[in-house]
Scaffold this motif. Structure first.
Motif, PDB file in Angstrom:
ATOM      1  N   ALA A   1       0.829  -1.205   0.000  1.00  0.00           N
ATOM      2  CA  ALA A   1       0.000   0.000   0.000  1.00  0.00           C
ATOM      3  C   ALA A   1       0.864   1.255   0.000  1.00  0.00           C
ATOM      4  CB  ALA A   1      -0.915   0.004   1.226  1.00  0.00           C
ATOM      5  N   PRO A   2       0.442   2.308  -0.722  1.00  0.00           N
ATOM      6  CA  PRO A   2       1.186   3.583  -0.661  1.00  0.00           C
ATOM      7  C   PRO A   2       1.286   4.114   0.768  1.00  0.00           C
ATOM      8  CG  PRO A   2      -0.400   3.589  -2.463  1.00  0.00           C
ATOM      9  CD  PRO A   2      -0.682   2.358  -1.667  1.00  0.00           C
ATOM     10  N   TRP A   3       0.214   3.912   1.543  1.00  0.00           N
ATOM     11  CA  TRP A   3       0.244   4.274   2.958  1.00  0.00           C
ATOM     12  C   TRP A   3       0.865   3.100   3.701  1.00  0.00           C
ATOM     13  CZ3 TRP A   3      -0.461   8.819   5.246  1.00  0.00           C
ATOM     14  CH2 TRP A   3      -0.674   8.868   6.621  1.00  0.00           C
ATOM     15  N   ASN A   4       2.200   3.110   3.815  1.00  0.00           N
ATOM     16  CA  ASN A   4       2.896   1.916   4.283  1.00  0.00           C
ATOM     17  C   ASN A   4       2.705   1.687   5.780  1.00  0.00           C
ATOM     18  OD1 ASN A   4       4.869   3.534   5.690  1.00  0.00           O
ATOM     19  ND2 ASN A   4       5.938   3.850   3.753  1.00  0.00           N
ATOM     20  N   TRP A   5       3.275   0.571   6.249  1.00  0.00           N
ATOM     21  CA  TRP A   5       3.049   0.147   7.631  1.00  0.00           C
ATOM     22  C   TRP A   5       3.604   1.150   8.625  1.00  0.00           C
ATOM     23  CZ3 TRP A   5       5.553  -1.253  12.114  1.00  0.00           C
ATOM     24  CH2 TRP A   5       4.826  -2.030  13.015  1.00  0.00           C
ATOM     25  N   ASP A   6       4.771   1.712   8.360  1.00  0.00           N
ATOM     26  CA  ASP A   6       5.383   2.672   9.286  1.00  0.00           C
ATOM     27  C   ASP A   6       4.542   3.943   9.400  1.00  0.00           C
ATOM     28  OD1 ASP A   6       7.540   1.024   9.851  1.00  0.00           O
ATOM     29  OD2 ASP A   6       8.707   1.768   8.143  1.00  0.00           O
ATOM     30  N   MET A   7       4.013   4.422   8.278  1.00  0.00           N
ATOM     31  CA  MET A   7       3.164   5.611   8.306  1.00  0.00           C
ATOM     32  C   MET A   7       1.882   5.332   9.080  1.00  0.00           C
ATOM     33  SD  MET A   7       3.736   6.638   4.304  1.00  0.00           S
ATOM     34  CE  MET A   7       2.646   8.052   4.312  1.00  0.00           C
ATOM     35  N   ALA A   8       1.288   4.144   8.862  1.00  0.00           N
ATOM     36  CA  ALA A   8       0.076   3.784   9.596  1.00  0.00           C
ATOM     37  C   ALA A   8       0.364   3.651  11.089  1.00  0.00           C
ATOM     38  CB  ALA A   8      -0.495   2.478   9.040  1.00  0.00           C
ATOM     39  N   ALA A   9       1.517   3.094  11.428  1.00  0.00           N
ATOM     40  CA  ALA A   9       1.872   2.938  12.844  1.00  0.00           C
ATOM     41  C   ALA A   9       2.020   4.289  13.530  1.00  0.00           C
ATOM     42  CB  ALA A   9       3.159   2.121  12.965  1.00  0.00           C
ATOM     43  N   ARG A  10       2.630   5.255  12.857  1.00  0.00           N
ATOM     44  CA  ARG A  10       2.777   6.583  13.453  1.00  0.00           C
ATOM     45  C   ARG A  10       1.428   7.265  13.631  1.00  0.00           C
ATOM     46  NH1 ARG A  10       7.365   6.912   9.983  1.00  0.00           N
ATOM     47  NH2 ARG A  10       6.207   8.190   8.469  1.00  0.00           N
ATOM     48  N   LEU A  11       0.547   7.085  12.667  1.00  0.00           N
ATOM     49  CA  LEU A  11      -0.777   7.693  12.789  1.00  0.00           C
ATOM     50  C   LEU A  11      -1.562   7.074  13.945  1.00  0.00           C
ATOM     51  CD1 LEU A  11      -2.994   9.575  11.676  1.00  0.00           C
ATOM     52  CD2 LEU A  11      -3.705   7.697  10.193  1.00  0.00           C
ATOM     53  N   ILE A  12      -1.530   5.752  14.048  1.00  0.00           N
ATOM     54  CA  ILE A  12      -2.285   5.070  15.098  1.00  0.00           C
ATOM     55  C   ILE A  12      -1.697   5.371  16.475  1.00  0.00           C
ATOM     56  CG2 ILE A  12      -2.790   2.762  16.025  1.00  0.00           C
ATOM     57  CD1 ILE A  12      -3.378   1.863  13.216  1.00  0.00           C
TER      58      ILE A  12
ATOM     59  N   GLY B   1      -0.844   8.171  17.307  1.00  0.00           N
ATOM     60  CA  GLY B   1      -1.416   9.463  17.664  1.00  0.00           C
ATOM     61  C   GLY B   1      -2.910   9.426  17.911  1.00  0.00           C
ATOM     62  N   ASN B   2      -3.661   8.701  17.056  1.00  0.00           N
ATOM     63  CA  ASN B   2      -5.123   8.717  17.221  1.00  0.00           C
ATOM     64  C   ASN B   2      -5.660   7.563  18.055  1.00  0.00           C
ATOM     65  OD1 ASN B   2      -5.046   6.472  15.510  1.00  0.00           O
ATOM     66  ND2 ASN B   2      -5.770   7.606  13.720  1.00  0.00           N
ATOM     67  N   ARG B   3      -4.779   6.610  18.433  1.00  0.00           N
ATOM     68  CA  ARG B   3      -5.153   5.506  19.311  1.00  0.00           C
ATOM     69  C   ARG B   3      -6.262   4.651  18.726  1.00  0.00           C
ATOM     70  NH1 ARG B   3      -0.695   5.116  22.258  1.00  0.00           N
ATOM     71  NH2 ARG B   3      -0.237   7.012  23.419  1.00  0.00           N
ATOM     72  N   ALA B   4      -6.291   4.519  17.408  1.00  0.00           N
ATOM     73  CA  ALA B   4      -7.270   3.645  16.775  1.00  0.00           C
ATOM     74  C   ALA B   4      -6.826   2.189  16.920  1.00  0.00           C
ATOM     75  CB  ALA B   4      -7.431   4.013  15.299  1.00  0.00           C
ATOM     76  N   PHE B   5      -7.758   1.285  16.655  1.00  0.00           N
ATOM     77  CA  PHE B   5      -7.460  -0.146  16.779  1.00  0.00           C
ATOM     78  C   PHE B   5      -7.246  -0.748  15.397  1.00  0.00           C
ATOM     79  CE2 PHE B   5      -8.880  -4.533  16.471  1.00  0.00           C
ATOM     80  CZ  PHE B   5      -8.125  -5.142  17.452  1.00  0.00           C
ATOM     81  N   SER B   6      -6.176  -1.533  15.250  1.00  0.00           N
ATOM     82  CA  SER B   6      -5.936  -2.302  14.030  1.00  0.00           C
ATOM     83  C   SER B   6      -5.029  -3.468  14.355  1.00  0.00           C
ATOM     84  CB  SER B   6      -5.302  -1.433  12.936  1.00  0.00           C
ATOM     85  OG  SER B   6      -5.006  -2.214  11.786  1.00  0.00           O
ATOM     86  N   ALA B   7      -5.533  -4.670  14.153  1.00  0.00           N
ATOM     87  CA  ALA B   7      -4.719  -5.855  14.402  1.00  0.00           C
ATOM     88  C   ALA B   7      -3.559  -5.941  13.425  1.00  0.00           C
ATOM     89  CB  ALA B   7      -5.581  -7.118  14.296  1.00  0.00           C
ATOM     90  N   LEU B   8      -3.638  -5.241  12.300  1.00  0.00           N
ATOM     91  CA  LEU B   8      -2.544  -5.253  11.335  1.00  0.00           C
ATOM     92  C   LEU B   8      -1.305  -4.539  11.869  1.00  0.00           C
ATOM     93  CD1 LEU B   8      -4.444  -4.614   7.991  1.00  0.00           C
ATOM     94  CD2 LEU B   8      -3.472  -6.758   8.817  1.00  0.00           C
ATOM     95  N   MET B   9      -1.470  -3.745  12.914  1.00  0.00           N
ATOM     96  CA  MET B   9      -0.323  -3.082  13.515  1.00  0.00           C
ATOM     97  C   MET B   9       0.439  -3.979  14.482  1.00  0.00           C
ATOM     98  SD  MET B   9      -0.100  -0.066  12.206  1.00  0.00           S
ATOM     99  CE  MET B   9      -0.493  -0.983  10.705  1.00  0.00           C
ATOM    100  N   TRP B  10      -0.076  -5.173  14.720  1.00  0.00           N
ATOM    101  CA  TRP B  10       0.612  -6.081  15.630  1.00  0.00           C
ATOM    102  C   TRP B  10       1.865  -6.669  14.994  1.00  0.00           C
ATOM    103  CZ3 TRP B  10      -4.166  -9.287  17.689  1.00  0.00           C
ATOM    104  CH2 TRP B  10      -5.045  -8.389  18.311  1.00  0.00           C
ATOM    105  N   SER B  11       1.902  -6.679  13.675  1.00  0.00           N
ATOM    106  CA  SER B  11       3.055  -7.212  12.966  1.00  0.00           C
ATOM    107  C   SER B  11       3.042  -6.679  11.541  1.00  0.00           C
ATOM    108  CB  SER B  11       3.025  -8.747  12.955  1.00  0.00           C
ATOM    109  OG  SER B  11       4.038  -9.266  12.122  1.00  0.00           O
ATOM    110  N   ASP B  12       4.223  -6.453  10.970  1.00  0.00           N
ATOM    111  CA  ASP B  12       4.307  -6.010   9.583  1.00  0.00           C
ATOM    112  C   ASP B  12       4.541  -7.176   8.627  1.00  0.00           C
ATOM    113  OD1 ASP B  12       6.844  -6.658  10.353  1.00  0.00           O
ATOM    114  OD2 ASP B  12       7.792  -4.813   9.617  1.00  0.00           O
ATOM    115  N   SER B  13       4.343  -8.378   9.106  1.00  0.00           N
ATOM    116  CA  SER B  13       4.530  -9.575   8.293  1.00  0.00           C
ATOM    117  C   SER B  13       3.430  -9.705   7.241  1.00  0.00           C
ATOM    118  CB  SER B  13       4.545 -10.824   9.182  1.00  0.00           C
ATOM    119  OG  SER B  13       4.446 -12.000   8.419  1.00  0.00           O
TER     120      SER B  13
END
Length: 411
Positions: free
Chosen positions: A58-69, A71-83
């Motif tokens: 994805a253009p919005w890569n895992w590191d960018m999503a991790a930094r956003l989450i 900050g906003n404290r949203a939930f995403s199980a995809l942030m548990w691992s970048d595998s």
């Protein structure tokens, strides 16, 4: 009767109604079926592009999503691992949970897994989606609190066969195994993955982390099973009443959400100059992105009168809908107009998933009599189809054969 006595009587009746029954069983079932079908259809359609939308490509890569989450404290199980393997597991879980919620198999558990799948994917790439995705996002959380499997589900079928209202229900081996597997998975995620960084963060309510929410739901399911199995008296009555209150409250929130959706959309449109002069619909019909059938868009856009009627009609029905709830006939008529409006949006503007999501939310206001009628008609059609497809071994069904009540052929 004095005014205070009337008030007390009204309060007592309201309390009894809210705690004694889970209201709108068919409406909540339609909402469950509508949203699970919409999300399932979207996931299957985007299967070839899943990694570009939500995954490692994805253009919005895992590191960018991790930094956003962070900050906003949203939930995403995809942030548990970048595998990539973990992404495929979560995506597959979202598909399976949607399909099982659609047919109503273990709706209490599947509604939680459905919510996890929706939040995980949508919060991973927040720039993918539209208003329909936002609606699915909210409804996935509300469905967790509803008894959406009372009718039109495999759960209801199993309860009818096994006697759900018996004082001592049968041992639920499948439910125990499912509960143990989900608890083990949650424990593994919290101890051995990066989930510990996110499950303790802010959750759906201030100061309530997502880990607390998920473990709380897991324990509630265990408590409900234990009470039904070993405490069928007053503890079961109390827990059943609390479950009904939660269901009715969630159903009320869904209704309020739909009203807020239409009210805000309608009043914001009124403030736009293009909506005021009746030309707003003309412009999206000439955008390539919103024109799956350009020839059809050209036919509609070629009539200034039709564009004006559709533009003003859209604003009128959206602003008026919350007020029509005071009159049943007006509400039903407006509901038909709103569903036709979203059917037009799906066809003319090429937004089928948005339209399906909104129609699924609108279904919470469908009249019970209409749903009963549809249930009876579909039931008769199913029985006729089943009767025609049954024959004795070694014999072929002919049009002249008669089918007995037990489903066998009578020559």
């Amino acid at each position: 009767m004095t005014p205070s006595a009337r008030l007390q009587t009204a309060v007592a009746r309201g309390y009894t109604r809210v705690t004694a029954s889970a209201l709108g069983p068919r409406q909540s079932a339609v909402v469950r079926i509508g949203f699970s079908f919409t999300w399932l259809l979207f996931l299957v359609r985007e299967w070839p592009h899943r990694r570009e939308l939500y995954g490692p490509d994805a253009p919005w890569n895992w590191d960018m999503a991790a930094r956003l989450i962070d900050g906003n404290r949203a939930f995403s199980a995809l942030m548990w691992s970048d595998s990539t393997v973990w992404f495929e597991i979560v995506y597959a879980l979202a598909i399976v949970s949607s399909a099982l919620l659609l047919v109503g198999w273990r709706t209490r558990t599947m509604s939680v897994l459905f919510m996890i799948g929706v939040l995980s994917l949508q919060n991973r790439s927040i720039f993918v989606g539209d208003g329909g995705d936002n609606l699915i996002h909210l409804m996935s959380m509300y469905l967790v609190l509803t008894r959406c499997g009372q009718v039109w589900s495999l759960d209801a079928r199993r309860a009818a066969r096994g006697g759900a209202d018996r004082a001592w229900p049968p041992r639920d081996t499948t439910g125990i195994v499912l509960w143990a597997v989900t608890g083990t998975a949650l424990l593994w995620a919290q101890l051995f993955t990066d989930a510990r960084l996110y499950l303790t963060a802010d959750g759906p309510l201030p100061g309530l982390g997502w880990g607390t929410v998920l473990w709380g739901l897991w324990l509630v399911h265990a408590g409900w099973w234990f009470v039904r199995r070993y405490a069928p008296g007053e503890p079961r009555i109390v827990m059943d009443a609390l479950a009904k209150v939660a269901h009715n409250g969630a159903l009320l929130v869904i209704m309020a959400e739909v009203c807020l959706l239409y009210a805000s959309a309608g009043w914001y449109k009124i403030q736009g100059s293009r909506w005021q002069d009746g030309t707003a619909l003309y412009y999206p019909l000439h955008l390539d992105y919103f024109s799956p059938w350009p020839w059809l868009a050209d036919i509609v856009a070629s009539s200034g009168t039709l564009v004006m009627v559709l533009t003003y009609g859209t604003v009128i029905v959206q602003v008026a809908f919350p007020f029509t709830l005071l009159n049943r006939r007006a509400k039903n008529a407006m509901l038909v107009l709103l569903m036709l409006e979203h059917l037009g949006i799906a066809v003319l503007l090429g937004l089928p998933f948005f339209s399906l999501a909104v129609v699924a939310a609108d279904a919470v206001f469908l009249p019970t009599n209409v749903l009963r009628w549809a249930e009876a008609r579909l039931g008769r059609a199913r029985d006729r189809l089943a009767a025609r497809s049954v024959w004795l071994p070694g014999q072929r069904a002919r049009e002249s054969d008669e089918v007995s009540p037990d489903g066998t052929l009578v020559r």
